[in-house]
Design a protein around this motif. Sequence first.
Motif, PDB file in Angstrom:
ATOM      1  N   LYS A  27      26.304  40.456  37.353  1.00 42.24           N
ATOM      2  CA  LYS A  27      27.105  41.631  36.995  1.00 42.24           C
ATOM      3  C   LYS A  27      28.273  41.795  37.961  1.00 42.24           C
ATOM      4  CE  LYS A  27      26.694  46.601  36.128  1.00 42.24           C
ATOM      5  NZ  LYS A  27      25.750  47.764  36.112  1.00 42.24           N
ATOM      6  N   THR A  28      28.008  41.578  39.251  1.00 42.88           N
ATOM      7  CA  THR A  28      29.071  41.674  40.253  1.00 42.88           C
ATOM      8  C   THR A  28      30.135  40.610  40.022  1.00 42.88           C
ATOM      9  OG1 THR A  28      27.517  42.564  41.885  1.00 42.88           O
ATOM     10  CG2 THR A  28      29.562  41.613  42.728  1.00 42.88           C
ATOM     11  N   LEU A  29      29.703  39.389  39.714  1.00 43.02           N
ATOM     12  CA  LEU A  29      30.658  38.315  39.452  1.00 43.02           C
ATOM     13  C   LEU A  29      31.528  38.630  38.241  1.00 43.02           C
ATOM     14  CD1 LEU A  29      28.392  35.189  40.085  1.00 43.02           C
ATOM     15  CD2 LEU A  29      30.442  35.803  41.384  1.00 43.02           C
ATOM     16  N   ARG A  30      30.895  39.080  37.171  1.00 48.15           N
ATOM     17  CA  ARG A  30      31.640  39.331  35.929  1.00 48.15           C
ATOM     18  C   ARG A  30      32.600  40.515  36.060  1.00 48.15           C
ATOM     19  NH1 ARG A  30      26.545  37.596  33.202  1.00 48.15           N
ATOM     20  NH2 ARG A  30      27.056  35.585  32.225  1.00 48.15           N
ATOM     21  N   SER A  31      32.283  41.438  36.957  1.00 43.72           N
ATOM     22  CA  SER A  31      33.175  42.586  37.147  1.00 43.72           C
ATOM     23  C   SER A  31      34.229  42.315  38.216  1.00 43.72           C
ATOM     24  CB  SER A  31      32.365  43.827  37.543  1.00 43.72           C
ATOM     25  OG  SER A  31      31.748  43.648  38.806  1.00 43.72           O
ATOM     26  N   GLY A  32      34.168  41.110  38.809  1.00 44.86           N
ATOM     27  CA  GLY A  32      35.102  40.787  39.881  1.00 44.86           C
ATOM     28  C   GLY A  32      35.755  39.435  39.726  1.00 44.86           C
ATOM     29  N   VAL A  33      35.301  38.458  40.514  1.00 47.64           N
ATOM     30  CA  VAL A  33      36.004  37.178  40.613  1.00 47.64           C
ATOM     31  C   VAL A  33      35.746  36.237  39.443  1.00 47.64           C
ATOM     32  CG1 VAL A  33      36.093  37.256  43.133  1.00 47.64           C
ATOM     33  CG2 VAL A  33      34.129  36.176  42.003  1.00 47.64           C
ATOM     34  N   ALA A  34      34.703  36.497  38.640  1.00 50.50           N
ATOM     35  CA  ALA A  34      34.371  35.574  37.549  1.00 50.50           C
ATOM     36  C   ALA A  34      34.101  36.337  36.255  1.00 50.50           C
ATOM     37  CB  ALA A  34      33.161  34.727  37.925  1.00 50.50           C
ATOM     38  N   PRO A  35      35.134  36.960  35.681  1.00 47.25           N
ATOM     39  CA  PRO A  35      34.930  37.760  34.464  1.00 47.25           C
ATOM     40  C   PRO A  35      34.431  36.947  33.276  1.00 47.25           C
ATOM     41  CG  PRO A  35      37.274  37.447  34.912  1.00 47.25           C
ATOM     42  CD  PRO A  35      36.539  36.971  36.120  1.00 47.25           C
ATOM     43  N   HIS A  36      34.663  35.632  33.299  1.00 43.69           N
ATOM     44  CA  HIS A  36      34.235  34.778  32.185  1.00 43.69           C
ATOM     45  C   HIS A  36      33.091  33.858  32.610  1.00 43.69           C
ATOM     46  CE1 HIS A  36      37.695  36.314  30.084  1.00 43.69           C
ATOM     47  NE2 HIS A  36      38.497  35.873  31.033  1.00 43.69           N
ATOM     48  N   LEU A  37      32.188  34.383  33.417  1.00 43.59           N
ATOM     49  CA  LEU A  37      31.041  33.600  33.878  1.00 43.59           C
ATOM     50  C   LEU A  37      30.265  33.067  32.675  1.00 43.59           C
ATOM     51  CD1 LEU A  37      29.636  33.008  36.701  1.00 43.59           C
ATOM     52  CD2 LEU A  37      28.007  34.799  36.038  1.00 43.59           C
ATOM     53  N   VAL A  60      36.157  29.073  40.306  1.00 43.28           N
ATOM     54  CA  VAL A  60      36.059  30.334  41.048  1.00 43.28           C
ATOM     55  C   VAL A  60      35.769  30.012  42.511  1.00 43.28           C
ATOM     56  CG1 VAL A  60      34.795  32.495  41.333  1.00 43.28           C
ATOM     57  CG2 VAL A  60      35.256  31.603  39.033  1.00 43.28           C
ATOM     58  N   THR A  61      36.573  30.558  43.416  1.00 41.90           N
ATOM     59  CA  THR A  61      36.442  30.268  44.839  1.00 41.90           C
ATOM     60  C   THR A  61      35.939  31.489  45.600  1.00 41.90           C
ATOM     61  OG1 THR A  61      38.247  28.657  44.737  1.00 41.90           O
ATOM     62  CG2 THR A  61      37.642  29.503  46.913  1.00 41.90           C
ATOM     63  N   ILE A  62      34.805  31.321  46.277  1.00 44.92           N
ATOM     64  CA  ILE A  62      34.294  32.338  47.196  1.00 44.92           C
ATOM     65  C   ILE A  62      33.817  31.616  48.450  1.00 44.92           C
ATOM     66  CG2 ILE A  62      33.606  33.943  45.364  1.00 44.92           C
ATOM     67  CD1 ILE A  62      30.697  33.029  45.829  1.00 44.92           C
ATOM     68  N   ASP A  63      33.407  32.382  49.479  1.00 47.87           N
ATOM     69  CA  ASP A  63      32.910  31.765  50.701  1.00 47.87           C
ATOM     70  C   ASP A  63      31.615  32.450  51.138  1.00 47.87           C
ATOM     71  OD1 ASP A  63      33.782  34.202  51.703  1.00 47.87           O
ATOM     72  OD2 ASP A  63      35.539  33.368  52.708  1.00 47.87           O
ATOM     73  N   ARG A  64      31.033  31.954  52.230  1.00 45.83           N
ATOM     74  CA  ARG A  64      29.758  32.505  52.699  1.00 45.83           C
ATOM     75  C   ARG A  64      29.832  33.995  53.035  1.00 45.83           C
ATOM     76  NH1 ARG A  64      27.254  27.920  56.792  1.00 45.83           N
ATOM     77  NH2 ARG A  64      26.723  26.331  55.214  1.00 45.83           N
ATOM     78  N   PRO A  65      30.885  34.464  53.728  1.00 45.74           N
ATOM     79  CA  PRO A  65      30.955  35.911  53.991  1.00 45.74           C
ATOM     80  C   PRO A  65      30.953  36.746  52.708  1.00 45.74           C
ATOM     81  CG  PRO A  65      32.439  34.745  55.454  1.00 45.74           C
ATOM     82  CD  PRO A  65      31.931  33.735  54.469  1.00 45.74           C
ATOM     83  N   TYR A  66      31.602  36.239  51.662  1.00 42.51           N
ATOM     84  CA  TYR A  66      31.608  36.956  50.379  1.00 42.51           C
ATOM     85  C   TYR A  66      30.192  37.036  49.813  1.00 42.51           C
ATOM     86  CZ  TYR A  66      32.985  38.333  45.658  1.00 42.51           C
ATOM     87  OH  TYR A  66      33.117  39.011  44.468  1.00 42.51           O
TER      88      TYR A  66
END
Length: 223
Positions: free
Chosen positions: A56-66, A35-41
């Motif tokens: 919760k934010t990760l699982r509902s967005g960029v990392a659904p399978h956290l 999963v790729t994110i950056d500091r502004p994110y």
Amino acid sequence: MSAIDLIVFDCDGVLIDSEVLSADVMIDELDKIGVTIDRPYVRKHFLGRSFPTVAKTLRSGVAPHLPADFETRYRAALLKRFETELRPTPGLPDVLEHLNLPICVATSSSPTRASRSLEISGLAKHFDGNVFTASQVENGKPAPDLVLFACRQMGVSPRRALVIEDSAPGLVAARSADAVALAYCGGSHMMGSQPDVPFFVPSFDNWADFPHLFEKLQGGSAL
């Protein structure tokens, strides 16, 4: 304005210059699972929020399978970085040495992280164990629960408390609790910019300016 009888400090980004470290560890640990994110994110979505909210934010967005153990791995990696790199925000220790009114911490961090952070940075001695975390209330920031809880524990009305925060959720929590809000913008993650909140809040980016600012908030009383 009522006289201020209590200062409630946020921890990360206010007492300790930890937000860039936290962001970089989060970025690294997510990269390990693709999963790729950056500091502004991180700043936009996670600053000032508890880990359950972050997850919760990760699982509902960029990392659904956290992974279920992601929090454990993230916290272990972060504390390892803290042991060698964590510092108080510049100029803060001198301010704490000269305060003559009650102070406490109200943080979205876990109890273990908050306690260890204050120990590593040498700040724990100033708070006499008065460190309150989101785990002690039903709703974390931006809800007012943690500020209200901290004030109750310290025996001070929120109207007579000054809350120093670096994040929009923290400042909204302070305002919702009817406390006096002050934005600290001197952490390395802020670079002098102000949190994006829909109301005016006084701000400063250098702890050397705090005594004068506090005196103005007190209506002329000395720190």
